[in-house]
Scaffold this motif. Structure first.
Motif, PDB file in Angstrom:
ATOM      1  N   SER B  48      10.508  -1.006  22.545  1.00 29.11           N
ATOM      2  CA  SER B  48      11.354  -2.155  22.875  1.00 29.11           C
ATOM      3  C   SER B  48      10.848  -2.839  24.140  1.00 29.11           C
ATOM      4  N   PHE B  49      10.391  -2.049  25.071  1.00 25.50           N
ATOM      5  CA  PHE B  49       9.866  -2.599  26.325  1.00 25.50           C
ATOM      6  C   PHE B  49       8.633  -3.459  26.048  1.00 25.50           C
ATOM      7  N   ALA B  50       7.727  -2.927  25.206  1.00 23.83           N
ATOM      8  CA  ALA B  50       6.502  -3.659  24.899  1.00 23.83           C
ATOM      9  C   ALA B  50       6.827  -4.927  24.117  1.00 23.83           C
ATOM     10  N   GLU B  51       7.816  -4.851  23.248  1.00 23.71           N
ATOM     11  CA  GLU B  51       8.202  -6.031  22.463  1.00 23.71           C
ATOM     12  C   GLU B  51       8.654  -7.158  23.379  1.00 23.71           C
ATOM     13  N   LYS B  52       9.456  -6.781  24.379  1.00 22.03           N
ATOM     14  CA  LYS B  52       9.970  -7.804  25.293  1.00 22.03           C
ATOM     15  C   LYS B  52       8.845  -8.433  26.104  1.00 22.03           C
ATOM     16  N   LEU B  53       7.868  -7.615  26.497  1.00 15.28           N
ATOM     17  CA  LEU B  53       6.757  -8.146  27.294  1.00 15.28           C
ATOM     18  C   LEU B  53       5.693  -8.787  26.420  1.00 15.28           C
ATOM     19  N   ASP B  54       5.823  -8.571  25.094  1.00 16.95           N
ATOM     20  CA  ASP B  54       4.853  -9.079  24.143  1.00 16.95           C
ATOM     21  C   ASP B  54       3.462  -8.483  24.387  1.00 16.95           C
ATOM     22  N   VAL B  55       3.429  -7.187  24.571  1.00 13.33           N
ATOM     23  CA  VAL B  55       2.145  -6.473  24.683  1.00 13.33           C
ATOM     24  C   VAL B  55       2.201  -5.264  23.750  1.00 13.33           C
ATOM     25  N   THR B  56       1.078  -4.560  23.626  1.00 16.59           N
ATOM     26  CA  THR B  56       1.072  -3.362  22.783  1.00 16.59           C
ATOM     27  C   THR B  56       1.598  -2.174  23.588  1.00 16.59           C
ATOM     28  N   THR B  57       2.159  -1.209  22.885  1.00 14.46           N
ATOM     29  CA  THR B  57       2.646  -0.013  23.584  1.00 14.46           C
ATOM     30  C   THR B  57       1.487   0.727  24.239  1.00 14.46           C
ATOM     31  N   GLU B  58       0.343   0.668  23.601  1.00 16.17           N
ATOM     32  CA  GLU B  58      -0.824   1.384  24.143  1.00 16.17           C
ATOM     33  C   GLU B  58      -1.204   0.862  25.516  1.00 16.17           C
ATOM     34  N   SER B  59      -1.107  -0.454  25.687  1.00 14.24           N
ATOM     35  CA  SER B  59      -1.525  -1.031  26.975  1.00 14.24           C
ATOM     36  C   SER B  59      -0.601  -0.560  28.095  1.00 14.24           C
ATOM     37  N   ILE B  60       0.647  -0.226  27.735  1.00 16.38           N
ATOM     38  CA  ILE B  60       1.563   0.295  28.767  1.00 16.38           C
ATOM     39  C   ILE B  60       1.275   1.756  29.041  1.00 16.38           C
ATOM     40  N   LEU B  61       1.057   2.498  27.972  1.00 17.82           N
ATOM     41  CA  LEU B  61       0.888   3.943  28.143  1.00 17.82           C
ATOM     42  C   LEU B  61      -0.494   4.312  28.676  1.00 17.82           C
ATOM     43  N   ALA B  62      -1.470   3.403  28.481  1.00 16.47           N
ATOM     44  CA  ALA B  62      -2.847   3.745  28.860  1.00 16.47           C
ATOM     45  C   ALA B  62      -2.933   4.084  30.341  1.00 16.47           C
ATOM     46  N   SER B  63      -2.235   3.303  31.163  1.00 12.17           N
ATOM     47  CA  SER B  63      -2.378   3.527  32.609  1.00 12.17           C
ATOM     48  C   SER B  63      -1.235   4.370  33.178  1.00 12.17           C
TER      49      SER B  63
END
Lengths: 377, 294
Positions: B48-63
């Motif tokens: 849901s967080f990634a959807e709101k930011l319009d990015v992939t979940t991977e890009s959040i979890l990668a770092s």
């Protein structure tokens, strides 16, 4: 002769078993070769095992010997240790007195105090043995035991400890002796074999003799040298064993704890303080006094909303937390503390890096650099 | 609100030991917010967080692990907001005539109440006539101080240099100095030795908070930001450009030396070297001594 034959099946004979007729039931050893005699320390009257079973298995009963009529219990019947029942009785009494009077000479300040103590003990024993003032003596003994109960039990514990230590020590000694014996027999066997071999060699040498006179002597010398080496090793082992024995003296005669007259003062170690996880830091707040109620428009909902109140939310927790947060670290001056830390590190190190992270990064960079150089090579 | 403040502090802490030229702040920022939400009890799922930011979940979890490492696994941030509420509660108690002064100060609740009425007004305002005006004054000071804590305190380095209690007291000092002085007088006796020291620290802190940049950049700043962004695109560490790919490679082959984005041959050679040194260390006379030239 007939007696010895009779006792064959009855196992080891105890001193009290010599009589052949039970004074109670008059049965003889002839009829019952496995007859055993028991006594009760209450009156020391002897009777056979079957009599004891018959009379006392229903509970306490009077002694069946005429003119005695003391109440005896089956539980306390036992086989006598000594032939003479008087001695049996004296030993029992002495043992009983010794459980109460169990101090040692090392516990007393002066020899006189110890002697007085021993005299008290001996008087009590004598009175009990000879039946002088038995009631008074018994009362005195009970009072003495009650008064010094703590020290007596402590002393008993100590005595058991030393006894077990002694047992362990003797067991260790026995084991060592057994090992030594085994080693010695092995060495004997070895030396025997050596001697035989030397003998055979000598015979062989004589048989193949080519007129070489030094040969035999040399052989003998070799074997003796070997034997002496083995003996030396054995001697060394024995010495080590003796040293070990010296290092573990039999019993430790440490001072023990008693409170009878003339005892040495006992110095107890100071009691350990309760553990304080904060290391003496004050728990009372310095800047505020916590109150049980605070007004705050924001908190009104928490006071009235059943959804919050029913859950057991306690506003006092909130007060405590916020007030603590309001003043925690007010007297903490970070730049001052950090300045001291920096000073402590020393100014000489001009390569000093500001943070550990930077240091790590620098190290990693250096490593990468080294790797790159290796690549070139 | 709390998680935003925590996320800002995460970012600040992370870039203490890492360069924005290595890790782009835009990528780390997302993760910082996500992590702060987790740490501050306002959890949202990654999806849901990634959807709101319009990015992939991977890009959040990668770092994510990178950030936790940069924080040295310290997720707790002590904020001054709690302390401000406590102070406000006490000020209201003083106006009610129920507030107890600090243990070192001998003042009855009545005395403090009268003192409060006597307090000099904030600049540009007339003296309070009754206690109601004082209550309003406390409320406005509380609101303003909160606003300062949400903005200036987060945008400056104040979190690193001052304790939370010093932070909120200095905002009170900025907003309403006579009130702050009165409040500290009820806490510390006049003879207290640390009092002048505390005041100097509070003033320094207030100075730092006043110097904070505006929350919204103006035109010139925007221009400067654009210039910096362009420059950053040119001089970024090429090994760390694609954090997602690095993370993926690391997951596939954890032996790849921490996923440095190294080529396969380099990784293989290092692995061989490591194995050889392991073998040598088991040798009877130990490994070969490293030559001094390195």
């Amino acid at each position: 002769m007939s007696r010895s034959m009779q006792s064959n099946g009855a196992g080891p004979r105890r001193p009290g078993d010599r009589e052949d007729i039970c004074p109670v039931c008059k049965s003889t050893r002839y009829l019952n070769p496995e007859m055993r005699f028991l006594v009760n320390p209450e009156c020391y009257h002897k009777m056979c095992e079957s009599c004891v079973d018959r009379i006392f298995s229903q509970g306490p009963a009077a002694c069946p010997i005429a003119g005695c009529a003391r109440t005896l219990r089956k539980q306390r019947f036992r086989q006598q240790t000594f032939e003479d029942l008087k001695i049996e009785r004296e030993v029992d009494i002495r043992r009983r007195v010794a459980t109460a009077f169990n101090c040692q000479e090392s516990d007393f300040e002066t020899l006189l105090a110890y002697n007085n103590y021993l005299e008290d003990m001996e008087v009590a024993t004598f009175n009990l043995l000879q039946g002088v003032d038995v009631d008074a003596t018994e009362r005195k003994l009970a009072a003495f035991a009650a008064q010094n109960a703590a020290s007596i039990s402590a002393n008993n514990a100590k005595a058991t400890e030393t006894r077990t230590a002694q047992h362990a020590h003797t067991a260790a000694q026995k084991e060592q002796a057994r090992l030594n014996r085994a080693g010695a027999t092995r060495a004997d066997v070895a030396s025997m074999a050596e001697r035989e071999e030397a003998h055979r060699e000598a015979i062989d040498a004589v048989a193949n003799a080519k007129d070489e006179p030094g040969q035999k002597v040399v052989l003998l010398k070799k074997s003796t040298a070997r034997r002496t080496a083995a003996e030396k090793a054995r001697d060394k082992q024995r010495q080590q064993q003796q040293q070990q024995q010296l290092q573990h003296p039999g019993d430790s005669t440490d001072h023990e704890i008693y409170k009878i007259q003339g005892l040495k003062p006992v110095i107890h170690p100071p009691p350990e303080k309760a553990y304080d996880p904060f290391g003496g830091m004050a728990h009372t707040p310095v800047y505020y006094t916590l109150q049980s109620h605070y007004e705050h428009p924001w908190l009104d909902r928490a006071r009235t909303d059943p959804g919050i109140v029913a859950g057991g939310y306690d506003l006092r927790e909130y007060y405590h937390r916020t007030m603590l947060a309001a003043f925690a670290g007010l007297g903490c001056f970070i730049d001052e503390e950090m300045g001291e830390k920096e000073k402590g590190r020393g100014e000489g190190d001009d390569k000093m890096v500001a943070t550990e992270g930077a240091a790590m990064a620098a190290a990693a960079a250096a490593g990468a650099d080294r790797a790159a150089r290796r690549d070139v090579l | 609100m709390r998680y935003q403040a925590t996320a800002v502090q995460y970012l600040k802490r992370f870039y203490l030991t890492n360069s924005p030229m290595t890790y782009h702040p835009k990528e780390i920022m997302q993760t910082a917010v996500y992590l702060a939400m987790k740490a501050e009890d306002t959890f949202h799922s990654v999806r849901s967080f990634a959807e709101k930011l319009d990015v992939t979940t991977e890009s959040i979890l990668a770092s994510e692990f990178l950030l936790t490492q940069g924080l040295r696994f310290t997720f707790d941030v002590r904020h001054p907001f709690h302390g401000l509420e406590g102070g406000f509660m006490e000020l209201l108690a003083f106006t009610n005539g129920k507030g107890e002064a600090g243990p070192g100060v001998k003042k009855s609740p009545k005395e403090t109440r009268e003192e409060m009425l006597d307090m000099s007004p904030p600049p540009g305002k007339s003296k309070a006539k009754d206690i109601k005006e004082i209550v309003i004054r406390c409320q406005t000071a509380h609101g303003k101080a909160k606003e300062l804590l949400k903005t200036s305190a987060l945008l400056t380095d104040a979190y690193f240099l001052y304790s939370p209690s010093q932070l909120w007291l200095s905002t009170l000092l900025i907003v309403d100095e006579p009130l702050a002085r009165f409040y500290l007088d009820t806490k510390l006796p006049l003879t207290s030795e640390v009092k002048p020291k505390i005041f100097t620290v509070l003033r320094q802190c207030a100075e730092m908070l006043r110097s904070s940049p505006a929350t919204q950049p103006d035109k010139e700043e925007k221009k400067e930001l654009k210039r910096i962004q362009k420059k950053l695109e040119q001089c970024r560490n090429p090994q760390k450009l694609d954090l997602v790919a690095i993370n993926r490679a690391q997951k596939r082959d954890p032996d790849m030396n921490g996923g440095d984005g190294l080529g396969e041959t380099v990784a293989k050679r290092r692995k061989l070297e490591r194995e050889q040194s392991m073998k040598e260390s088991e040798d009877l006379f130990g490994p070969v001594l490293a030559d001094k030239k390195g």
